[in-house]
Design a protein around this motif. Structure first.
Motif, PDB file in Angstrom:
ATOM      1  N   SER A  73     156.938  37.065  80.439  1.00 54.81           N
ATOM      2  CA  SER A  73     158.249  36.747  81.002  1.00 54.81           C
ATOM      3  C   SER A  73     158.043  36.111  82.370  1.00 54.81           C
ATOM      4  CB  SER A  73     159.090  38.021  81.091  1.00 54.81           C
ATOM      5  OG  SER A  73     159.462  38.295  82.404  1.00 54.81           O
ATOM      6  N   PRO A 115     160.297  38.747  69.640  1.00 52.57           N
ATOM      7  CA  PRO A 115     161.022  39.411  70.745  1.00 52.57           C
ATOM      8  C   PRO A 115     162.454  39.793  70.385  1.00 52.57           C
ATOM      9  CG  PRO A 115     159.753  37.566  71.593  1.00 52.57           C
ATOM     10  CD  PRO A 115     159.602  37.527  70.089  1.00 52.57           C
ATOM     11  N   TRP A 116     163.172  38.933  69.638  1.00 56.12           N
ATOM     12  CA  TRP A 116     164.580  39.238  69.351  1.00 56.12           C
ATOM     13  C   TRP A 116     164.751  40.434  68.415  1.00 56.12           C
ATOM     14  CZ3 TRP A 116     166.339  39.043  64.314  1.00 56.12           C
ATOM     15  CH2 TRP A 116     165.581  38.299  63.407  1.00 56.12           C
ATOM     16  N   CYS A 152     163.918  46.246  70.633  1.00 54.12           N
ATOM     17  CA  CYS A 152     164.912  46.811  71.537  1.00 54.12           C
ATOM     18  C   CYS A 152     164.182  47.824  72.410  1.00 54.12           C
ATOM     19  CB  CYS A 152     166.036  47.472  70.750  1.00 54.12           C
ATOM     20  SG  CYS A 152     167.243  48.263  71.812  1.00 54.12           S
ATOM     21  N   PRO A 187     159.442  46.351  80.441  1.00 49.05           N
ATOM     22  CA  PRO A 187     160.136  45.434  79.524  1.00 49.05           C
ATOM     23  C   PRO A 187     160.678  44.170  80.208  1.00 49.05           C
ATOM     24  CG  PRO A 187     160.804  47.695  79.131  1.00 49.05           C
ATOM     25  CD  PRO A 187     160.008  47.701  80.391  1.00 49.05           C
ATOM     26  N   HIS A 188     160.917  44.262  81.529  1.00 50.43           N
ATOM     27  CA  HIS A 188     161.345  43.053  82.235  1.00 50.43           C
ATOM     28  C   HIS A 188     160.214  42.022  82.276  1.00 50.43           C
ATOM     29  CE1 HIS A 188     165.331  43.942  83.797  1.00 50.43           C
ATOM     30  NE2 HIS A 188     164.926  45.162  84.067  1.00 50.43           N
ATOM     31  N   ILE A 227     158.017  41.389  79.926  1.00 48.13           N
ATOM     32  CA  ILE A 227     157.707  40.758  78.639  1.00 48.13           C
ATOM     33  C   ILE A 227     159.033  40.175  78.131  1.00 48.13           C
ATOM     34  CG2 ILE A 227     155.806  42.348  78.129  1.00 48.13           C
ATOM     35  CD1 ILE A 227     157.642  43.775  76.166  1.00 48.13           C
ATOM     36  N   THR A 228     158.994  39.442  77.040  1.00 47.19           N
ATOM     37  CA  THR A 228     160.266  38.970  76.487  1.00 47.19           C
ATOM     38  C   THR A 228     160.655  39.922  75.358  1.00 47.19           C
ATOM     39  OG1 THR A 228     159.132  37.496  74.989  1.00 47.19           O
ATOM     40  CG2 THR A 228     159.899  36.536  77.040  1.00 47.19           C
ATOM     41  N   CYS A 229     161.857  40.486  75.474  1.00 54.26           N
ATOM     42  CA  CYS A 229     162.315  41.478  74.505  1.00 54.26           C
ATOM     43  C   CYS A 229     163.787  41.733  74.781  1.00 54.26           C
ATOM     44  CB  CYS A 229     161.539  42.786  74.694  1.00 54.26           C
ATOM     45  SG  CYS A 229     161.757  43.477  76.344  1.00 54.26           S
ATOM     46  N   ASN A 230     164.465  42.436  73.892  1.00 57.35           N
ATOM     47  CA  ASN A 230     165.784  42.955  74.225  1.00 57.35           C
ATOM     48  C   ASN A 230     165.577  44.216  75.055  1.00 57.35           C
ATOM     49  OD1 ASN A 230     167.714  41.201  72.774  1.00 57.35           O
ATOM     50  ND2 ASN A 230     166.604  41.933  70.963  1.00 57.35           N
ATOM     51  N   LEU A 231     166.438  44.422  76.046  1.00 56.99           N
ATOM     52  CA  LEU A 231     166.186  45.542  76.941  1.00 56.99           C
ATOM     53  C   LEU A 231     167.453  46.218  77.429  1.00 56.99           C
ATOM     54  CD1 LEU A 231     164.571  47.300  78.975  1.00 56.99           C
ATOM     55  CD2 LEU A 231     164.644  45.372  80.549  1.00 56.99           C
TER      56      LEU A 231
END
Lengths: 574, 285
Positions: B8, B38-39, B42, B54-55, B57-61
């Protein structure tokens, strides 16, 4: 014929089945064309003690207990003396002579060997059914009318149990008839079943949540919210919802927020004490802009207080609960009908404005059962609110907009990412400590309050604004206040009512419009400090001349409210 | 997806040399090797240094409150079982503030993964005793030395018959990535307690200290993770030798499957049925 307005009290120990008598009598008279109101007074124990239930049967709609009872049914004769002051002079007392205690009173006493008849026709545990039959005989009603309510109450325990209870009720009925005893007043069938609904406030809150499309209910048991949770649990399979009993109230609100974040409408229900534990989660909902409905049931505090009783002392707490500043709505329905519709409104506001909404009620409203007309299902509201279409490019969870509302997106949407943070965050949802972004985000969240206000139902004003004296209240006091004011108007007092359901954002304009031409403003509230009066002064700049207050854990009686208003309306200080 | 595609652009606020960097690499590697986009993820995290991961990396958070990760994670999973839900936090977050939720989550066995960055100290608040600080450790909050025994999360999890219990080491990224992969694949609650050196505040349990002690179960010593007694024994091994690897695995049914009312459509995708509401209303007539 003159209108009937009959009050009856059933008293006994916890575990003696008072509710069966009250609910069965209600079942009989609701279907005979009457309006019925039943309130409970229950101790925080499982067996023993002193509980009672008041039943009011009337030809006009009623939203409060009767001033006086005409009949007292004592399943434990020792407890009868506690209620004699509420009994009309020509009222009668039904006792079991085998209890070995006879109340010292000038009231007429009807002695029915309740336990003996129960043993002869069923089992001793069915003493309450014998009393039920006896009461119905005193009211000179058709005993056949008992068949359906008894069937409904006991069918779950097997047909044999239902039959035995019916036989016991019949035995009680026949005993009284054979003795030739009757009440002063006869309550015959006056109409065919009018099809009225008969339910508690808690049931209406649960029903409203299901009608609003709740998908996850998380909670921890606490009176007076437990019946809402249990209603949802009982109907979970049929309604296709998840009802989760969790480890504590902190988990309850956080689980609801997790579900809401993932796109499922979610709620929790608790009492003031449990809501204290939820405060950090409430603040989290405000910051993350996650829609959630929190039902908060008031009972007298502080701390454990009077666990099974009623109060309106958590109003100001709910308006300011949670650290930090964020928009919220607080709706305080007065009765089952308002509870149903306010709950649906709460879910709509939560979802449209992505913010927490509190449905504030109290033990009295939750546990009282009453007849209401048909519930109009707002079918249009059942459909999921249209999600705003996605902007071009990467999704930004907290995109600043004029309304303050950002487009909502469920995580799990292909090719898009949702970042939500309890830290102050930028429009993408990443943590920031920028002063400039902070100001922008605070203002964005605050802007939502304007839109929320538009969604609220204005307060009820009866019979019109600007009466010489205006009585202001909120929530469950509505029934007692309206009846008291109607009575005072009948005596020639120029008095009116301003009753608030949707209390936050505070309806400043409509409150001012209703009160500005009045000589005197009086609040009626179930608390010690006069919280509505404080709110009026703080938000609308209106100073109440006094407050009719009650803070002993019991609901207002109509006569008490009328006397209080009359005293203050005449200019004595309160 | 390659691990670096999970990077990210959010600037990283960890101390240079922090064990969190190794954990971040392992998370990216595990997701990449499992073929999870990533999508589809969660992440739910609490407050502290670990929950910032999690901020980065790319992911839902959903980055929520200190200690409250697990109820949020379970709520999200119940609402949409298709999400790969990973809760993340530190030892203070999970074992102090959130300990009651941890106990309940072990019992509930929802199909989520819980990564605990266990550095045996409070980092973000600058060096106070945590539930996993060793006896005798001198910290700013206990200058007289810790006098309570350390909280042993893996042993507790095994005692409660948790679904999957592992211990990893932030200094062994490929091994840790393997554990995280197994944890995500495990149908039910999966705990990975990750030994994480804190370069700023924990001067006892340093990277060097760990490197001399950790050994891999299944490689350096045979281990059967279905043997609960042995697993409990291994979870309590601490001192000169510290085992890492899958300590325990049970066959408990995950909560999501045991819940009958869920049906097949995710809750988040269901709409209310007016017929049901009418039927429920009629029961009050």
């Amino acid at each position: 014929m003159a209108g009937i307005d009959f009050g009856l009290i059933v008293t006994g120990q916890a575990g003696q089945g008072l509710q069966v008598i009250a609910q069965a009598l209600a079942g009989v008279f609701v279907r005979s064309g009457y309006h019925v109101f039943v309130s409970q007074d229950v101790m925080s124990r499982i067996r023993g003690g002193h509980n009672f239930t008041r039943v009011r049967i009337a030809t006009k709609p009623v939203g409060a207990d009767a001033d006086r009872a005409q009949m007292l049914v004592a399943l434990d004769a020792k407890l009868a003396s506690l209620h004699l002051s509420e009994l009309a002079d020509d009222g009668l007392v039904l006792i079991d002579p085998d209890d070995g205690s006879r109340p010292e009173t000038g009231h007429e006493i009807v002695a029915v060997p309740l336990r003996r008849l129960a043993r002869e026709h069923g089992r001793e545990v069915m003493t309450n059914s014998v009393a039920l039959g006896a009461a119905l005989a005193l009211l000179q009603h058709d005993p056949e009318a008992l068949r359906r309510p008894i069937q409904e109450l006991f069918a779950g325990k097997g047909q044999a149990v239902a039959d035995e209870n019916l036989a016991c009720a019949r035995a009680g009925f026949d005993f009284v008839c054979a003795e030739g005893r009757t009440c002063r007043e006869r309550i015959p069938r006056i109409a065919e079943d009018a099809g009225r609904l008969f339910l508690t406030g808690a049931q209406a809150l649960g029903l409203g949540a299901i009608a609003a499309g709740v998908r996850l209910v998380a909670g921890y048991p606490m009176s007076p919210a437990t019946p809402i949770f249990e209603f949802c649990a009982r109907n979970a399979a049929e309604a296709g919802i998840a009802v989760e009993l969790v480890e504590d109230e902190i988990a309850a609100i956080n689980m609801a927020l997790g579900a809401a974040f993932a796109g499922a409408r979610a709620m929790t229900c608790t009492a003031g004490g449990g809501f204290c534990l939820m405060n950090e989660g409430l603040s989290l909902a405000g910051m993350t802009e996650t829609p959630v409905v929190i039902m908060v049931g008031m009972r007298p505090g502080p701390a454990t207080g009077l666990a099974t009783r009623t109060a309106q002392a958590d109003l100001l707490f709910c308006l300011s609960a949670g650290h930090g500043e964020f928009p919220r709505a607080v709706l305080a329905p007065a009765d089952p009908e308002q509870a149903f519709h306010a709950t649906i409104r709460a879910f709509r506001i939560a979802e449209e404005f992505q913010t927490p909404v509190i449905v504030l009620f109290d033990q009295f409203m939750a546990d009282a059962t009453r007849t209401i007309g048909n519930l109009q299902l707002p079918i249009a509201n059942l459909q999921s609110a249209e999600r705003q279409s996605l902007p071009e490019g990467a999704y930004r969870r907290y995109e600043a907009s004029e309304s303050g509302v950002s487009p909502f997106l469920r995580p799990g949407t292909k090719g898009q990412l949702v970042y939500v943070d309890s830290d102050e965050h930028n429009e993408e949802g990443h943590i920031t400590e920028s002063a400039e972004v902070r100001v922008r985000m605070v203002e964005k969240r605050a802007r939502k309050a304007g839109g929320i206000a538009v969604m609220l139902e204005p307060p009820e004003v009866w019979p019109g604004p600007g009466r010489k004296t205006m009585v202001v209240g909120f929530g469950s006091t509505r029934g007692a206040v309206l009846e008291a004011v109607e009575r005072l108007r009948g005596k020639g007092l120029d008095v009116g009512v301003l009753h608030i359901c949707d209390i936050w954002p505070f309806p400043i304009d409509s409150v001012r419009a209703a009160l500005e031409d009045s000589r005197r403003v009086i609040t009626v509230e179930n608390n010690w400090s006069g919280q509505v009066a404080r709110l009026l002064r703080q938000e609308a700049g209106i100073t109440a001349a006094g407050s009719v207050r009650r803070f002993d854990g019991r609901q207002f009686a109509v006569a008490e409210v009328a006397a209080g208003i009359e005293r203050l309306a005449e200019g004595k200080t309160g | 997806m390659k691990p670096q595609e999970f990077n990210s652009t959010d600037p990283i606020a960890w101390c240079p040399g922090c064990g969190n960097f190794g954990i971040r690499e392992a998370v990216k590697l595990a997701l990449s090797e499992l073929g999870i986009a990533p999508w589809q993820t969660c992440f739910v995290s609490g407050i502290g240094q670990a929950p910032k991961l999690p901020h980065y990396i790319t992911c839902n958070l959903f980055n929520g409150l200190h200690g409250r990760t697990l109820p949020v994670a379970i709520g999200a999973k119940l609402a949409n079982p298709e999400l790969v839900v990973i809760a993340e936090g530190g030892d203070g977050d999970g074992y102090a503030e959130g300990a009651n939720h941890f106990l309940a989550a072990l019992r509930r066995n929802a199909d989520i993964t819980y990564l605990v960055h266990d550095n045996q100290i409070y980092g973000l608040t600058k060096g106070q005793t945590s539930p996993t600080s060793e006896m005798g450790m001198v910290t700013r909050s206990t200058p007289w030395g810790v006098i309570m025994p350390a909280f042993n999360a893996p042993a507790l999890a095994i005692a409660l018959d948790a679904g999957f219990v592992a211990r990893g080491f932030a200094g062994n990224v490929p091994h840790l990535a393997g554990l995280i992969q197994q944890a995500i694949r495990h149908p039910g609650f999966a705990l990975v307690d990750i030994l994480q050196p804190c370069v700023s505040f924990n001067k006892v349990n340093t990277a060097k200290w760990y490197r001399h002690r950790v050994y891999e179960l299944g490689k350096d010593e045979p281990h059967d993770p279905t043997d609960r007694r042995r697993a409990f024994f291994k979870a309590r091994e601490w001192g000169d030798r510290i085992p890492i690897g899958v300590l325990y695995r049970s066959e408990r049914r995950p909560y999501d499957i045991a819940r009958a009312t869920h049906g097949t459509t995710p809750l988040a995708a269901r709409e209310p049925d007016p017929a049901v509401i009418t039927r429920l209303t009629e029961r009050f007539r």
